[in-house]
Design a protein around this motif. Structure first.
Motif, short mmCIF file in Angstrom:
data_model
loop_
_atom_site.label_atom_id
_atom_site.label_comp_id
_atom_site.label_asym_id
_atom_site.label_seq_id
_atom_site.Cartn_x
_atom_site.Cartn_y
_atom_site.Cartn_z
N VAL A 176 105.33 28.84 29.99
CA VAL A 176 105.99 27.54 30.03
C VAL A 176 105.18 26.56 29.20
O VAL A 176 103.95 26.58 29.21
N SER A 177 105.88 25.72 28.45
CA SER A 177 105.23 24.68 27.66
C SER A 177 106.19 23.51 27.52
O SER A 177 107.39 23.62 27.78
N ARG A 178 105.64 22.37 27.11
CA ARG A 178 106.44 21.15 26.94
C ARG A 178 106.56 20.83 25.45
O ARG A 178 105.59 20.95 24.70
N LEU A 179 107.77 20.43 25.04
CA LEU A 179 108.03 20.16 23.63
C LEU A 179 108.30 18.67 23.41
O LEU A 179 108.91 18.01 24.25
N ARG B 153 110.44 35.62 39.84
CA ARG B 153 110.11 34.54 40.78
C ARG B 153 109.20 33.51 40.14
O ARG B 153 109.24 32.32 40.49
N HIS B 154 108.35 33.95 39.21
CA HIS B 154 107.50 32.99 38.49
C HIS B 154 108.33 32.16 37.53
O HIS B 154 108.13 30.94 37.41
N SER B 155 109.28 32.81 36.84
CA SER B 155 110.16 32.05 35.93
C SER B 155 110.98 31.04 36.72
O SER B 155 111.16 29.89 36.28
N ARG B 156 111.48 31.43 37.88
CA ARG B 156 112.25 30.49 38.71
C ARG B 156 111.37 29.31 39.15
O ARG B 156 111.81 28.16 39.18
N ALA B 157 110.11 29.60 39.48
CA ALA B 157 109.19 28.53 39.91
C ALA B 157 108.94 27.55 38.76
O ALA B 157 108.85 26.33 38.98
N MET B 158 108.82 28.05 37.54
CA MET B 158 108.62 27.17 36.38
C MET B 158 109.85 26.29 36.16
O MET B 158 109.72 25.10 35.88
N VAL B 159 111.03 26.89 36.27
CA VAL B 159 112.26 26.12 36.12
C VAL B 159 112.34 25.03 37.19
O VAL B 159 112.65 23.87 36.90
N CYS C 66 101.00 25.08 37.74
CA CYS C 66 102.43 24.95 38.02
C CYS C 66 102.67 25.47 39.43
O CYS C 66 102.25 26.58 39.77
N PRO C 67 103.32 24.68 40.28
CA PRO C 67 103.57 25.14 41.65
C PRO C 67 104.28 26.49 41.68
O PRO C 67 105.27 26.72 41.00
N GLY C 68 103.73 27.42 42.48
CA GLY C 68 104.34 28.73 42.65
C GLY C 68 103.99 29.75 41.59
O GLY C 68 104.51 30.87 41.63
N VAL C 69 103.10 29.38 40.65
CA VAL C 69 102.73 30.31 39.57
C VAL C 69 101.20 30.41 39.51
O VAL C 69 100.52 29.38 39.42
N PRO C 70 100.63 31.62 39.58
CA PRO C 70 99.17 31.76 39.46
C PRO C 70 98.66 31.15 38.15
O PRO C 70 99.29 31.31 37.10
N ALA C 71 97.53 30.48 38.21
CA ALA C 71 97.00 29.79 37.05
C ALA C 71 96.75 30.72 35.88
O ALA C 71 96.96 30.35 34.71
N ASP C 72 96.30 31.96 36.17
CA ASP C 72 95.99 32.87 35.06
C ASP C 72 97.24 33.31 34.31
O ASP C 72 97.17 33.66 33.13
N VAL C 73 98.40 33.27 34.97
CA VAL C 73 99.64 33.63 34.30
C VAL C 73 100.01 32.61 33.23
O VAL C 73 100.62 32.95 32.21
N LEU C 74 99.61 31.35 33.43
CA LEU C 74 100.00 30.28 32.52
C LEU C 74 99.29 30.36 31.18
O LEU C 74 99.73 29.74 30.21
N ASN C 75 98.19 31.09 31.12
CA ASN C 75 97.45 31.26 29.87
C ASN C 75 97.58 32.70 29.42
O ASN C 75 96.88 33.58 29.92
N PRO C 76 98.49 33.00 28.48
CA PRO C 76 98.74 34.40 28.13
C PRO C 76 97.52 35.14 27.61
O PRO C 76 97.37 36.34 27.84
#
Length: 437
Positions: free
Chosen positions: A262-265, A348-354, A381-391
């Motif tokens: 997930v990222s912001r544009l 479930r992680h994608s849903r949490a990001m949405v 991001c709520p509901g997503v492990p922090a390590d997942v956010l950094n590929p």
């Protein structure tokens, strides 16, 4: 074709493309298969009794499965053909039993007609929160567009094709057309429960013993589908019209496993990635695709966009600026490595990001700037492990990640060279590979 169908039993449907009465086209669909006529009835917008009595089609679609072209005589690439004549208002389809060609032919038509009316046509799904806030989900097949917009906590407007006028957004269709390979009640309960009387299963294998659909059987094709009317989804918006969107989500399925989930544009970044339309073609989304393959499809629907990509991107950028919509880039593809080594990001992680994007939770978290892809990435991001956010941190070999990420950044830049006359601000909003392309 006229001579071929003379004396045959045909099925006709009269209706509309577009839920907004001020921006719709009247259509007539003629089929030689009853199930395809039912498909048309479920996917397009049905008329009222009064509208049916006075119906005069702007476009006629003739979809005759058994009528094939002769490539040497007709100049076609195969015996299948889809012909649109915009000036005469006619669509001819033959040699194929794929019902989706009917809806996509009219989608292409709307993409040509609406910009001249000041309406932005979009290949996206849309839903609405209980407070009336509207969100858009752009993405190609296999990115999760239908799945992620079908949310029990939000009201579905539509799953695939929409227009954005000065009054807000409206669905082009009256139903949904969802992929159902590996469909399960647990992962996608709304779609599962929508498969009931009136739904049309396409390419789905029926178990010969139980006579039940086997959604895990892809021996015919991975492109198994179900078509159902919007009212099969609890709480769907009727008529399927919403206000001006507050949140816009671009979906991609990155099989290289290097894009952040997930990222912001920025406004300009949104225009860049909209014109790029990056994803990976997945098995079942196109003939001959057995493994994911990186692709760029401008405006998230290149085959259906007859105008220059800058026309549609300009309409998007103007609306983002006018209505203050926030745009996010969500990767539903691979993590921990590329396809074959890593794994698909959990739904479930994608849903949490949405959910975090829609609720505003992503407004309250810290971000880091990814210098290579030139995007802002949330650190939490709520509901997503922090390590997942950094590929990069999910790859066992960080050097391999860096090399793969550099390759994808270069692919973005090379792809964008096909666009002429793009503003320097949009160009500067794309990835910045370390090596010149």
């Amino acid at each position: 074709m006229k001579g071929f169908v003379t004396g045959k039993n045909l099925f006709a449907f009269d209706g509309f493309v577009g839920a907004d009465p001020g921006n719709r086209l009247a259509i007539r669909v003629i089929n030689d298969r009853a199930w395809q006529s039912l498909f048309a009835r479920q996917l397009f917008v049905g008329p009222s009794a009064g509208e049916l009595r006075s119906h005069k089609p702007d476009f006629t679609i003739m979809c005759i499965n058994d009528f094939e072209s002769i490539p040497k005589e007709d100049g076609t690439n195969s015996d299948v053909f889809i012909i649109l004549n915009l000036s005469r208002g006619i669509v001819l389809i033959g040699g194929t039993s794929y019902a989706g060609e009917m809806k996509k032919s009219m989608f292409s038509t709307m993409n040509f007609v609406l910009p001249s009316r000041g309406v932005f046509p979009m290949h996206c799904s849309a839903n609405m929160g209980r407070g009336g806030d509207t969100a858009l989900f752009f993405g190609l097949s296999g990115t999760g567009k239908t799945t992620l917009s079908t949310d029990p906590d939000r009201m579905l407007i539509g799953d695939d094709e929409h227009g954005w006028s000065d009054r807000g957004i409206f669905n082009f269709e009256g139903g949904c057309y969802a992929k159902c390979i590996h469909l399960s009640r647990e992962a996608e309960p709304e779609i599962w429960n929508a498969i009931r009387s009136g739904a049309v299963l396409e390419n789905v294998v029926i178990d010969s013993r139980t006579l039940r659909p086997d959604f895990d059987d892809g021996k015919l094709t991975e492109n198994t589908r179900v078509a159902y009317p919007l009212d099969h989804i609890p709480g769907a918006v009727t008529p399927s019209i919403g206000g001006n969107p507050k949140t816009i989500i671009f979906l991609t399925a990155d099989a290289m496993g290097v894009l952040p989930p997930v990222s912001r544009l920025t406004e300009m970044g949104a225009m860049y990635h909209f014109m790029s339309g990056y994803t990976s073609k997945l098995a079942g989304t196109e003939r001959g695709i057995k493994e994911p393959k990186a692709t760029f499809s401008e405006c998230f629907g290149a085959p259906f966009m007859p105008r220059h990509a800058a026309v549609y991107a300009g309409m998007l950028g103007e609306r983002i600026k006018r209505y203050g919509a926030k745009t996010y880039f969500i990767n539903t593809g691979w993590s921990g490595g590329p396809y074959g080594a890593g794994s698909r990001i959990k739904i479930r992680h994608s849903r949490a990001m949405v959910t975090a994007a829609l609720s505003g939770a992503l407004d309250a978290v810290p971000y880091r700037h990814d210098d290579l892809f030139n995007i802002d990435v949330p650190i939490e991001c709520p509901g997503v492990p922090a390590d997942v956010l950094n590929p990069r941190m999910t790859w066992p070999d960080r050097d391999s990640y860096d090399q793969a990420a550099e390759r994808l950044a270069q692919m973005f830049v090379r792809n964008f060279t096909k666009f002429g006359g793009v503003s320097p601000q949009v160009l500067a909003s794309g990835p910045r590979p370390s090596q010149d392309v």
